[in-house]
Motif scaffolding. Structure first.
Motif, PDB file in Angstrom:
ATOM      1  N   ASP A  41       0.907  -1.185   0.097  1.00 14.33           N
ATOM      2  CA  ASP A  41       0.025  -0.113   0.058  1.00 14.33           C
ATOM      3  C   ASP A  41       1.024   1.166   0.202  1.00 14.33           C
ATOM      4  O   ASP A  41       1.007   2.129   0.996  1.00 14.33           O
ATOM      5  N   PHE A  42       1.587   1.554  -1.029  1.00 16.28           N
ATOM      6  CA  PHE A  42       2.595   2.575  -1.284  1.00 16.28           C
ATOM      7  C   PHE A  42       2.060   3.841  -1.155  1.00 16.28           C
ATOM      8  O   PHE A  42       2.364   5.004  -0.772  1.00 16.28           O
ATOM      9  N   GLU A  43       0.824   3.861  -1.576  1.00  7.11           N
ATOM     10  CA  GLU A  43      -0.078   5.210  -1.422  1.00  7.11           C
ATOM     11  C   GLU A  43      -0.126   5.705   0.179  1.00  7.11           C
ATOM     12  O   GLU A  43       0.232   7.108   0.439  1.00  7.11           O
ATOM     13  N   THR A  44      -0.686   4.702   0.969  1.00  8.66           N
ATOM     14  CA  THR A  44      -0.758   5.072   2.396  1.00  8.66           C
ATOM     15  C   THR A  44       0.698   5.344   2.974  1.00  8.66           C
ATOM     16  O   THR A  44       0.823   6.315   3.879  1.00  8.66           O
ATOM     17  N   LEU A  45       1.791   4.584   2.580  1.00  8.27           N
ATOM     18  CA  LEU A  45       2.980   4.662   3.121  1.00  8.27           C
ATOM     19  C   LEU A  45       3.465   5.870   2.812  1.00  8.27           C
ATOM     20  O   LEU A  45       4.177   6.649   3.585  1.00  8.27           O
ATOM     21  N   GLY A  46       3.351   6.573   1.503  1.00  3.41           N
ATOM     22  CA  GLY A  46       3.945   7.808   1.216  1.00  3.41           C
ATOM     23  C   GLY A  46       3.115   8.878   1.711  1.00  3.41           C
ATOM     24  O   GLY A  46       3.775  10.211   1.958  1.00  3.41           O
ATOM     25  N   GLN A  47       1.923   8.680   2.460  1.00  6.26           N
ATOM     26  CA  GLN A  47       1.173   9.887   3.134  1.00  6.26           C
ATOM     27  C   GLN A  47       1.451   9.806   4.518  1.00  6.26           C
ATOM     28  O   GLN A  47       1.040  10.806   4.870  1.00  6.26           O
ATOM     29  N   GLU A  48       1.957   8.955   5.172  1.00  2.00           N
ATOM     30  CA  GLU A  48       2.153   8.801   6.486  1.00  2.00           C
ATOM     31  C   GLU A  48       3.148   9.767   6.881  1.00  2.00           C
ATOM     32  O   GLU A  48       4.373   9.688   6.885  1.00  2.00           O
ATOM     33  N   PRO A  49       2.926  10.975   7.694  1.00  2.00           N
ATOM     34  CA  PRO A  49       3.856  11.814   7.967  1.00  2.00           C
ATOM     35  C   PRO A  49       4.867  11.236   9.080  1.00  2.00           C
ATOM     36  O   PRO A  49       5.986  11.623   9.151  1.00  2.00           O
TER      37      PRO A  49
END
Length: 456
Positions: free
Chosen positions: A425-433
């Protein structure tokens, strides 16, 4: 409500059959709204008392109407953004009446004060200011609450009046109304009103982006009914064939006798709607169960949660835990208790339930720890679950909680292990501050860059 169901220092009391909880943040927000009186402490005290009494009267209107129309119970919670009345879902039109009863109670309260005005000590302090504040809160806030913007009472009424087949229309009306109010607020320099309806409008728009209308059904002839339609419908649903499950469910409903048989068919159709991502359609089916209390609590809880109404889902989830204590029901109850910040109750439920695999319990306890801000404990629990199950999501959550605990090296290590285990889930990973530092680690940054190129 249990003694540990609310934040510490909450005020608890009963008004007849109706339990009331007042959370500390209610007082904080009320004081913030009265900052204009900060130089007059006596006025601040009057304002706080008036807001407390007025919102309590409003919520009592909801609760009394719910009990009058047949709800088995009702409770009130005053929290940071006002008040909530918990009650059993009673069907479309009765819920409309319950929504209207809150503002109506405020209007009747204000009307009674106006009629009693000649007999009240309204001259001087504090009578003049208390009367002025009471009329303002009960009339102005009541009218504002009737605007057709979900989840205000007016928005809930419009949803009920238009029905599930026009749910998107109700949300669209909410968006347009919120925009109009924000424009008015900006023109009059009312920043509070602009922020409030800006947030409400954004919420309506987000719901509108995923909401679906319930399509009217074509009448089904009894002659078309097939043997064992309901049992075959459940089998089709479990195998992922939602269209066949819907067809058989409607056939079963057309031949069902009123009562237990028709209720069972409606429960099946609710789960078909949930499988299709249409929570409003599921609620529509469940609200037609007769009598209303015969609706399956677990189905109601899942449908309300899917409709993004966790406060409405929680009482049904707790009732389901008493009637059908399965692992799925227990996990739902704990999840909703965490959302409601009833963390001691969530932890107790997770620990006391007889899980077949300890990993399920530990994953839920990790959510409780995270909600408490004990990120180190949450990370350790997620790591333990990962070691037992190998699920990549658990490794990712361990990394996320290590990062939130300020443990950068451990966060990077667990993020690497999550990717090794197949986390995608790279989208979630990329958005996790919280994971910004871990993402910048050379090895992880290189792997994410490779994924970006592959996706492109």
């Amino acid at each position: 409500m249990s003694d540990d169901s609310s934040p510490a220092f909450s005020l608890r009391f009963n008004l007849g059959r109706i339990p009331v909880v007042v959370e500390p943040m209610f007082w904080v927000m009320t004081l913030l709204l009265g900052l204009g009186f900060k130089d007059e402490p006596r006025l601040m005290v009057c304002w706080t008392a008036v807001v407390f009494v007025s919102i309590l009267v409003h919520e009592l209107g909801h609760a009394v109407m719910a009990l009058t129309l047949g709800s088995s119970g009702a409770s009130i919670r005053l929290y940071s953004f006002g008040g909530l009345c918990y009650h059993q879902g009673l069907g479309r039109w009765r819920n409309v009446a319950i929504s209207f009863a809150g503002p109506l109670a405020g209007f009747l309260f204000a009307g009674a004060l106006y009629l009693a005005r000649p007999h009240l000590p309204l001259y001087g302090f504090p009578g003049y200011y208390i009367y002025k504040f009471l009329m303002y809160v009960n009339i102005y806030w009541g009218l504002m609450n009737l605007l057709p913007v979900h989840p205000l009472d007016g928005g809930s009424m419009v949803v009920g009046i238009l029905g599930p087949s026009r749910y998107r229309m109700a949300l669209s009306l909410g968006v347009f109304t919120a925009v109009a109010v924000v424009a008015y607020a900006l023109a009059t320099k009312d920043r509070y009103l602009a922020v409030l309806f800006g947030l409400l409008g954004v919420g309506c728009f987000q719901k509108l982006s995923t909401a679906k209308d319930l399509k009217p059904l074509e009448p089904v002839k009894v002659a078309e009914v097939e043997p064992d339609a309901l049992a075959r419908a459940w089998q089709a649903l479990r195998s992922g064939n939602e269209s066949e499950a819907a067809r058989l469910g409607h056939l079963a409903l057309s031949a069902a006798k009123p009562g237990e048989e028709s209720n069972a068919a409606r429960d099946l159709l609710a789960w078909v709607a949930l499988a299709d991502g249409n929570a409003r359609a599921a609620l529509s089916h469940l609200e037609k169960v007769q009598p209303p209390e015969a609706a399956r609590p677990y189905s109601l809880a899942i449908a309300y949660e899917a409709a993004d109404l966790p406060d409405r889902a929680l009482p049904h989830a707790l009732a389901a835990l008493q009637k059908e204590p399965t692992e799925a029901v227990a996990a739902l109850a704990v999840r909703l208790l965490v959302k409601a910040q009833r963390l001691d109750e969530a932890e107790r439920t997770a620990r006391e339930f007889a899980w077949k695999a300890p990993g399920k319990r530990d994953a839920l306890l990790a959510d409780v720890a995270s909600a408490r801000g004990d990120f180190g404990a949450a990370a350790a629990l997620h790591a333990s679950v990962f070691e037992a199950t190998g699920h990549a999501e658990q490794a990712y959550q361990a990394a996320r909680n290590h990062a939130r605990a300020g443990e950068g090296a451990l966060a990077s290590e667990w993020l690497r292990r999550a990717l090794d285990a197949g986390y995608d889930d790279f989208e979630t990973l990329g958005q996790e501050p919280a994971l910004a530092e871990a993402r910048s680690a050379p090895e992880i940054a290189e792997r994410l860059a490779r994924h970006g190129k592959a996706s492109a």
